[in-house]
Design a protein around this motif. Structure first.
Motif, PDB file in Angstrom:
ATOM      1  N   GLN A 173      -1.128  36.492   0.091  1.00  0.00           N
ATOM      2  CA  GLN A 173      -0.615  36.328   1.457  1.00  0.00           C
ATOM      3  C   GLN A 173      -1.004  34.987   2.061  1.00  0.00           C
ATOM      4  N   LEU A 174      -2.207  34.491   1.742  1.00  0.00           N
ATOM      5  CA  LEU A 174      -2.643  33.203   2.274  1.00  0.00           C
ATOM      6  C   LEU A 174      -1.817  32.080   1.646  1.00  0.00           C
ATOM      7  N   LYS A 175      -1.268  31.215   2.480  1.00  0.00           N
ATOM      8  CA  LYS A 175      -0.428  30.117   2.013  1.00  0.00           C
ATOM      9  C   LYS A 175      -0.972  28.791   2.544  1.00  0.00           C
ATOM     10  N   PRO A 176      -0.772  27.689   1.788  1.00  0.00           N
ATOM     11  CA  PRO A 176      -1.213  26.372   2.281  1.00  0.00           C
ATOM     12  C   PRO A 176      -0.585  26.044   3.632  1.00  0.00           C
ATOM     13  N   GLY A 177      -1.412  25.526   4.543  1.00  0.00           N
ATOM     14  CA  GLY A 177      -0.938  25.132   5.861  1.00  0.00           C
ATOM     15  C   GLY A 177      -0.983  26.233   6.894  1.00  0.00           C
ATOM     16  N   GLU A 178      -1.248  27.495   6.469  1.00  0.00           N
ATOM     17  CA  GLU A 178      -1.309  28.599   7.422  1.00  0.00           C
ATOM     18  C   GLU A 178      -2.749  28.874   7.829  1.00  0.00           C
ATOM     19  N   CYS A 179      -2.901  29.647   8.893  1.00  0.00           N
ATOM     20  CA  CYS A 179      -4.224  29.965   9.423  1.00  0.00           C
ATOM     21  C   CYS A 179      -4.982  30.856   8.435  1.00  0.00           C
ATOM     22  N   PHE A 180      -6.264  30.517   8.211  1.00  0.00           N
ATOM     23  CA  PHE A 180      -7.085  31.323   7.309  1.00  0.00           C
ATOM     24  C   PHE A 180      -7.508  32.613   8.017  1.00  0.00           C
ATOM     25  N   ARG A 181      -7.343  33.754   7.303  1.00  0.00           N
ATOM     26  CA  ARG A 181      -7.763  35.055   7.837  1.00  0.00           C
ATOM     27  C   ARG A 181      -8.588  35.789   6.787  1.00  0.00           C
ATOM     28  N   GLN A 182      -9.763  36.260   7.204  1.00  0.00           N
ATOM     29  CA  GLN A 182     -10.647  36.930   6.274  1.00  0.00           C
ATOM     30  C   GLN A 182     -10.042  38.241   5.750  1.00  0.00           C
ATOM     31  N   ASP A 183      -9.339  38.973   6.638  1.00  0.00           N
ATOM     32  CA  ASP A 183      -8.748  40.234   6.180  1.00  0.00           C
ATOM     33  C   ASP A 183      -7.664  39.991   5.137  1.00  0.00           C
ATOM     34  N   TRP A 184      -6.904  38.880   5.278  1.00  0.00           N
ATOM     35  CA  TRP A 184      -5.906  38.549   4.266  1.00  0.00           C
ATOM     36  C   TRP A 184      -6.576  38.163   2.948  1.00  0.00           C
ATOM     37  N   LEU A 185      -7.703  37.460   3.029  1.00  0.00           N
ATOM     38  CA  LEU A 185      -8.411  37.068   1.810  1.00  0.00           C
ATOM     39  C   LEU A 185      -8.860  38.302   1.031  1.00  0.00           C
ATOM     40  N   LEU A 186      -9.391  39.291   1.722  1.00  0.00           N
ATOM     41  CA  LEU A 186      -9.827  40.517   1.049  1.00  0.00           C
ATOM     42  C   LEU A 186      -8.650  41.227   0.381  1.00  0.00           C
ATOM     43  N   LYS A 187      -7.506  41.246   1.085  1.00  0.00           N
ATOM     44  CA  LYS A 187      -6.311  41.843   0.489  1.00  0.00           C
ATOM     45  C   LYS A 187      -5.831  41.051  -0.721  1.00  0.00           C
ATOM     46  N   ASP A 188      -5.941  39.714  -0.661  1.00  0.00           N
ATOM     47  CA  ASP A 188      -5.528  38.886  -1.791  1.00  0.00           C
ATOM     48  C   ASP A 188      -6.410  39.117  -3.005  1.00  0.00           C
ATOM     49  N   LEU A 189      -7.708  39.290  -2.784  1.00  0.00           N
ATOM     50  CA  LEU A 189      -8.619  39.584  -3.893  1.00  0.00           C
ATOM     51  C   LEU A 189      -8.233  40.901  -4.570  1.00  0.00           C
ATOM     52  N   ASP A 190      -7.915  41.906  -3.754  1.00  0.00           N
ATOM     53  CA  ASP A 190      -7.486  43.197  -4.314  1.00  0.00           C
ATOM     54  C   ASP A 190      -6.158  43.056  -5.053  1.00  0.00           C
ATOM     55  N   ALA A 191      -5.238  42.248  -4.502  1.00  0.00           N
ATOM     56  CA  ALA A 191      -3.921  42.078  -5.125  1.00  0.00           C
ATOM     57  C   ALA A 191      -4.039  41.384  -6.480  1.00  0.00           C
ATOM     58  N   ILE A 192      -4.905  40.373  -6.563  1.00  0.00           N
ATOM     59  CA  ILE A 192      -5.089  39.662  -7.836  1.00  0.00           C
ATOM     60  C   ILE A 192      -5.696  40.602  -8.883  1.00  0.00           C
ATOM     61  N   LYS A 193      -6.696  41.367  -8.462  1.00  0.00           N
ATOM     62  CA  LYS A 193      -7.319  42.316  -9.385  1.00  0.00           C
ATOM     63  C   LYS A 193      -6.316  43.365  -9.850  1.00  0.00           C
ATOM     64  N   MET A 194      -5.445  43.816  -8.942  1.00  0.00           N
ATOM     65  CA  MET A 194      -4.423  44.798  -9.306  1.00  0.00           C
ATOM     66  C   MET A 194      -3.424  44.199 -10.292  1.00  0.00           C
ATOM     67  N   LYS A 195      -3.031  42.937 -10.101  1.00  0.00           N
ATOM     68  CA  LYS A 195      -2.095  42.294 -11.015  1.00  0.00           C
ATOM     69  C   LYS A 195      -2.658  42.248 -12.434  1.00  0.00           C
ATOM     70  N   TYR A 196      -3.937  41.907 -12.555  1.00  0.00           N
ATOM     71  CA  TYR A 196      -4.560  41.905 -13.875  1.00  0.00           C
ATOM     72  C   TYR A 196      -4.672  43.325 -14.421  1.00  0.00           C
TER      73      TYR A 196
END
Length: 508
Positions: free
Chosen positions: A26-49
């Motif tokens: 969800q986090l994209k270059p140039g957008e506002c950093f959000r900690q809740d999005w980072l946690l979701k991205d970590l889960d999404a990457i782990k799920m993809k693997y």
């Protein structure tokens, strides 16, 4: 590039995985950093693997602030580990329930590549049966390229219930409720001795549903027996059967129905209808209409006495909401067509859409939810009054009486305001629900709109606005106490309005 065995090179595999990960983050270059999005991205990457067999992959993130003010560089560190296939599948914890009741809900099979999403979906499938308190699916073993799967379940202790209760609503009046229900029934397991019957080990363990319900009331009474088999002959096709008696006092006449229903259903897991559920149902009823007014409307007089109703109905449902009782996100599509044959010949087509979104979650994890709905229907042919469309009341168009919106008919100069129903219906609505006190009491603000017409088209339009309260009692199933105040802002002269509507259910 490919090696002689036709396998993709490591570089090509990494590029393919990288592209898949980019679509998940969800986090994209140039957008506002959000900690809740980072946690979701970590889960999404782990799920993809996890979806491609790397079930022990670990993912972490590091942040490095750049020289450019208010910018941060984000780096993901991934330790893949090894990819595994599925070995043996072991079910544990089901002392009463048959193994096959658990196994048929699994989305994976031995010798397949491990898929973390299939594991997660299988856990949810098992929970959705309503037979287990908890379920956990875990890989076990130490083989080089495979892992066995342990399916750990905790059975619910109360799958056989006898409920006594009652309720009252502005739609149906005062009614009692006597219900015997077994949600883990086994039609083919009679007791071998008196002890098995006394200790509740007979007629249990196959995941079937058996229910007997009696609901005597002042305006509405019913008695019904239901039996459901989720997997007919161990195939992914459900069977539902019902026999019932229904009595209802309406303003223009009394209605009694005696009949039965047989349905077959299927959840589609692949192909064009993947994610949809389908059902075909056959209904047969004797409908008795009596206690007519002294000067009954022509359409009502035509069906006085006994009427034989036989129909076949097909339904498709696509449900992506997160809860059956209190959805906070997702949407749901419903399409159906019912064709009557025999004494009556007509076709009834209906479509509905519901959408939910959480707009805010407070510090006590209580959501504020916006819900939108729209449904419409059309009857082609000559349907009897007891099968036509009506509107008004809870679940329809608040601010109007139950069935208070309907085309009218009469006999000559007498009783010209009798409700005879319409052949087309359009209803829309919006409701905003928000917490008031703990998780038990919520407030709602809503607007309902729609119409019922004699023929196809929209010639008049009704609308109302209002507010209300919802009190949720945590019993065997959530029991809402619903109170609504609504004011019509658009109406016809013949409509029957209602400022206050309510529904109270009590089970003990």
């Amino acid at each position: 590039k490919h090696d002689k065995g036709g396998r993709s090179s490591g570089v090509e595999r990494l590029i393919r995985i990288f592209r898949q990960l980019q679509t998940s983050i969800q986090l994209k270059p140039g957008e506002c950093f959000r900690q809740d999005w980072l946690l979701k991205d970590l889960d999404a990457i782990k799920m993809k693997y996890g979806e491609i067999g790397y079930i022990y992959a670990t993912v972490s993130a590091s942040r490095v602030f750049s020289e450019q003010p208010a910018h941060v560089n984000l780096m993901f560190q991934i330790a893949e580990g090894s990819s595994f296939t599925v070995g043996r599948i072991v079910v544990r914890g089901n002392s009463l329930t048959q193994d096959k009741v658990v196994r048929r809900e699994l989305e994976f099979y031995p010798e397949e590549q491990f898929n973390a999403r299939s594991i997660k979906e299988s856990e949810q499938n098992i929970r959705d049966t309503g037979l287990f308190e908890d379920v956990k699916i875990s890989p076990v073993g130490d083989k080089a390229d495979s892992r066995d799967v342990l399916v750990d379940v905790a059975e619910k202790q109360k799958t056989v219930m006898f409920l006594i209760g009652g309720g009252v609503s502005s739609n149906t009046g005062l009614a009692g409720n006597l219900t015997f229900e077994s949600r883990n029934f086994d039609l083919f397991k009679p007791p071998r001795n008196w002890s098995e019957f006394i200790h509740g080990r007979a007629y249990r363990g196959a995941g079937q549903l058996f229910r007997i319900q009696a609901a005597p009331g002042t305006e509405y009474s019913s008695f019904r027996i239901d039996f459901q088999e989720r997997y007919l002959l161990d195939q992914p096709i459900s069977l539902g059967t019902s026999a019932y008696l229904f009595q209802r006092k309406r303003e223009e006449y009394s209605e009694q129905r005696v009949g039965g229903l047989v349905s077959f259903g299927k959840r589609f897991k692949e192909g064009f209808l993947k994610g949809w559920s389908g059902e075909i149902a056959f209904r047969g009823e004797d409908v008795k209409i009596d206690d007519l007014k002294f000067f009954p409307a022509k359409d009502i007089a035509e069906v006085k006495g006994h009427n034989l109703l036989t129909t076949v109905k097909g339904t498709l449902i696509y449900n992506r909401t997160d809860s059956l009782f209190f959805p906070t996100k997702g949407d749901k599509w419903t399409f159906s067509h019912e064709q009557a044959v025999g004494e009556f010949g007509y076709g009834k087509t209906e479509a509905a859409y519901d959408w939910f979104k959480t707009l805010h979650v407070d510090e006590e994890d209580r959501p504020s939810v916006l819900g939108l709905r729209a449904d419409g229907g059309y009857i082609a042919g000559d349907a009897p009054v007891f099968e036509r469309f009506y509107a008004g009341g809870i679940g329809s168009l608040r601010g109007f009486e139950f069935r208070g919106i309907s085309p009218r008919q009469g006999w000559g100069p007498f009783s010209t305001d009798q409700r005879v129903g319409g052949n087309s219906r359009v209803l829309t609505g919006a409701e905003y629900s928000f917490p008031i006190w703990t998780k038990l009491l919520r407030g709602v603000m809503f607007s309902d709109m729609g119409t019922v017409e004699k023929d196809f088209g929209i010639h008049s339009w009704r609308a109302s606005v209002g507010f209300g309260l919802r009190l949720y009692v945590d019993a065997v199933t959530p029991i809402p106490f619903e109170f609504n105040f609504a004011v019509p802002v658009l109406k016809d002269d013949e409509d029957d309005t209602q400022l206050f509507s309510f529904a109270i259910g009590i089970t003990f």
